[in-house]
Design a protein around this motif. Sequence first.
Motif, PDB file in Angstrom:
ATOM      1  N   ILE A  33      11.953   3.525  -2.208  1.00 14.21           N
ATOM      2  CA  ILE A  33      11.649   3.820  -0.836  1.00 14.21           C
ATOM      3  C   ILE A  33       9.924   3.431  -0.688  1.00 14.21           C
ATOM      4  N   ILE A  34       9.643   3.293   0.562  1.00 12.03           N
ATOM      5  CA  ILE A  34       8.334   3.114   0.824  1.00 12.03           C
ATOM      6  C   ILE A  34       7.694   4.280   1.889  1.00 12.03           C
ATOM      7  N   LYS A  35       6.677   4.640   1.436  1.00 13.88           N
ATOM      8  CA  LYS A  35       5.804   5.679   2.391  1.00 13.88           C
ATOM      9  C   LYS A  35       4.402   5.648   2.388  1.00 13.88           C
ATOM     10  N   GLY A  36       3.954   6.267   3.275  1.00 13.69           N
ATOM     11  CA  GLY A  36       2.492   6.568   3.386  1.00 13.69           C
ATOM     12  C   GLY A  36       1.864   5.673   4.547  1.00 13.69           C
ATOM     13  N   GLN A  37       0.815   5.197   4.627  1.00 10.66           N
ATOM     14  CA  GLN A  37       0.255   4.705   5.926  1.00 10.66           C
ATOM     15  C   GLN A  37      -0.650   3.240   5.356  1.00 10.66           C
ATOM     16  N   TYR A  38      -0.645   2.533   6.359  1.00  9.81           N
ATOM     17  CA  TYR A  38      -1.104   1.309   6.292  1.00  9.81           C
ATOM     18  C   TYR A  38      -2.324   1.116   7.335  1.00  9.81           C
ATOM     19  N   GLU A  64       1.122   4.708  10.247  1.00  7.28           N
ATOM     20  CA  GLU A  64       1.345   5.829   9.417  1.00  7.28           C
ATOM     21  C   GLU A  64       2.879   6.426   9.782  1.00  7.28           C
ATOM     22  N   VAL A  65       3.434   6.894   8.618  1.00  4.88           N
ATOM     23  CA  VAL A  65       4.883   7.324   8.812  1.00  4.88           C
ATOM     24  C   VAL A  65       5.117   8.522   8.038  1.00  4.88           C
ATOM     25  N   SER A  66       5.832   9.490   8.823  1.00  2.23           N
ATOM     26  CA  SER A  66       6.031  10.672   8.324  1.00  2.23           C
ATOM     27  C   SER A  66       7.560  10.696   8.000  1.00  2.23           C
ATOM     28  N   SER A  67       8.053  11.735   7.348  1.00  2.00           N
ATOM     29  CA  SER A  67       9.434  11.753   7.196  1.00  2.00           C
ATOM     30  C   SER A  67      10.448  11.527   8.129  1.00  2.00           C
ATOM     31  N   SER A  68       9.939  12.049   9.554  1.00  2.00           N
ATOM     32  CA  SER A  68      10.822  12.074  10.613  1.00  2.00           C
ATOM     33  C   SER A  68      10.452  10.701  11.203  1.00  2.00           C
ATOM     34  N   ALA A  69       9.384  10.129  11.674  1.00  2.00           N
ATOM     35  CA  ALA A  69       9.087   8.949  12.468  1.00  2.00           C
ATOM     36  C   ALA A  69       7.841   8.518  12.182  1.00  2.00           C
ATOM     37  N   SER A  70       7.638   7.213  12.676  1.00  2.00           N
ATOM     38  CA  SER A  70       6.395   6.479  12.523  1.00  2.00           C
ATOM     39  C   SER A  70       5.551   6.630  13.469  1.00  2.00           C
ATOM     40  N   SER A  71       4.686   5.946  13.832  1.00  2.00           N
ATOM     41  CA  SER A  71       3.460   6.230  14.889  1.00  2.00           C
ATOM     42  C   SER A  71       4.146   5.751  16.335  1.00  2.00           C
ATOM     43  N   SER A  72       3.463   6.027  17.075  1.00  2.00           N
ATOM     44  CA  SER A  72       3.921   5.773  18.465  1.00  2.00           C
ATOM     45  C   SER A  72       4.659   4.266  18.603  1.00  2.00           C
ATOM     46  N   GLN A 107       0.735  -1.237   0.113  1.00  2.00           N
ATOM     47  CA  GLN A 107      -0.004  -0.007  -0.083  1.00  2.00           C
ATOM     48  C   GLN A 107       0.795   1.054  -0.120  1.00  2.00           C
ATOM     49  N   PRO A 108       0.308   2.900  -0.153  1.00  2.00           N
ATOM     50  CA  PRO A 108       1.184   4.018  -0.839  1.00  2.00           C
ATOM     51  C   PRO A 108       2.247   3.626   0.264  1.00  2.00           C
ATOM     52  N   CYS A 109       3.325   3.480   0.089  1.00  2.00           N
ATOM     53  CA  CYS A 109       4.518   3.088   0.496  1.00  2.00           C
ATOM     54  C   CYS A 109       4.149   1.596   0.524  1.00  2.00           C
ATOM     55  N   ARG A 110       3.943   0.916  -0.474  1.00  2.00           N
ATOM     56  CA  ARG A 110       3.676  -0.407  -0.527  1.00  2.00           C
ATOM     57  C   ARG A 110       4.893  -1.103  -0.377  1.00  2.00           C
ATOM     58  N   LEU A 111       5.142  -1.854   0.726  1.00  2.00           N
ATOM     59  CA  LEU A 111       6.246  -2.390   1.057  1.00  2.00           C
ATOM     60  C   LEU A 111       6.196  -3.904  -0.016  1.00  2.00           C
ATOM     61  N   ARG A 112       7.058  -3.965  -0.503  1.00  2.00           N
ATOM     62  CA  ARG A 112       7.139  -5.115  -1.359  1.00  2.00           C
ATOM     63  C   ARG A 112       7.153  -6.332  -0.579  1.00  2.00           C
ATOM     64  N   LEU A 113       6.524  -7.236  -0.836  1.00  2.00           N
ATOM     65  CA  LEU A 113       6.438  -8.350  -0.118  1.00  2.00           C
ATOM     66  C   LEU A 113       7.200  -9.554  -1.177  1.00  2.00           C
ATOM     67  N   VAL A 114       8.631  -9.744  -0.626  1.00  2.00           N
ATOM     68  CA  VAL A 114       9.312 -10.727  -1.509  1.00  2.00           C
ATOM     69  C   VAL A 114       9.043 -11.899  -0.500  1.00  2.00           C
ATOM     70  N   ALA A 115       8.450 -11.469   0.719  1.00  2.00           N
ATOM     71  CA  ALA A 115       8.085 -12.656   1.680  1.00  2.00           C
ATOM     72  C   ALA A 115       7.264 -11.637   2.500  1.00  2.00           C
ATOM     73  N   ILE A 116       8.001 -10.647   3.262  1.00  2.00           N
ATOM     74  CA  ILE A 116       7.120  -9.686   3.703  1.00  2.00           C
ATOM     75  C   ILE A 116       7.431  -8.621   3.796  1.00  2.00           C
ATOM     76  N   PRO A 117       8.452  -8.129   3.337  1.00  2.00           N
ATOM     77  CA  PRO A 117       8.833  -6.914   3.098  1.00  2.00           C
ATOM     78  C   PRO A 117       7.789  -6.302   2.068  1.00  2.00           C
ATOM     79  N   ILE A 118       6.815  -6.245   2.215  1.00  2.00           N
ATOM     80  CA  ILE A 118       5.891  -5.269   1.581  1.00  2.00           C
ATOM     81  C   ILE A 118       7.229  -4.662   1.066  1.00  2.00           C
ATOM     82  N   GLY A 119       7.649  -5.198   0.322  1.00  2.00           N
ATOM     83  CA  GLY A 119       8.820  -5.004  -0.058  1.00  2.00           C
ATOM     84  C   GLY A 119       9.694  -6.225  -0.097  1.00  2.00           C
TER      85      GLY A 119
END
Length: 199
Positions: free
Chosen positions: A119-124, A43-51, A14-26
Amino acid sequence: MTTFIGKNRRVGEQPCRLRLVAIPIGLSLTAVIGACSTDDRGEVSSSASSSTPRRPVATASAASREAAALDAYRGMWQAYAKAGLTANPQEPDLARYTTGPALALLTSGLTKLRAEGEIIKGQYQSSPHVVTATTPSPAGDTVTVQDCLNTTDFLTYKASSGTLANDTPGGNRAVLATVTRDDVIWKVSTVAAQAVGTC
């Protein structure tokens, strides 16, 4: 079957779709079946992820054990999303929440993304729940977690231009993970995700 989350080949996932070669959505993942339940957002921002989830530890009660396993699972995705912002396979939190095949899968997926300049970014959106749990023993505990991961907005982008790496949409993917306790620490040891539309 190999699938990618995050790489706009949404998976994979998803945006920031991680490709899953296995799970790496990615990363590449094996197929599993899943169903949606309660909702969690990542949700991920350019500086950090959620709590950041608390470090999962083993406890005597079944409820506490399951909560600790779910904390580790959520922590894995948060760590992956954070690492995906720069396609960093050395992100410390990956090893904090995953081990064995799961850790190898995530780091290999991130390594591939970096090599391709993506790179991967966005929210899942995540909705994990426990489906099985073993009886505690000196050998350790094991909890199986099922999830319906929505990667519609968790996609893969080209690092140089910020444009989508491809036009493959994300969506709901069934995910199955094994979370194990080694001593007092809970970590995801295996994780597998299916294609979009499997939950």
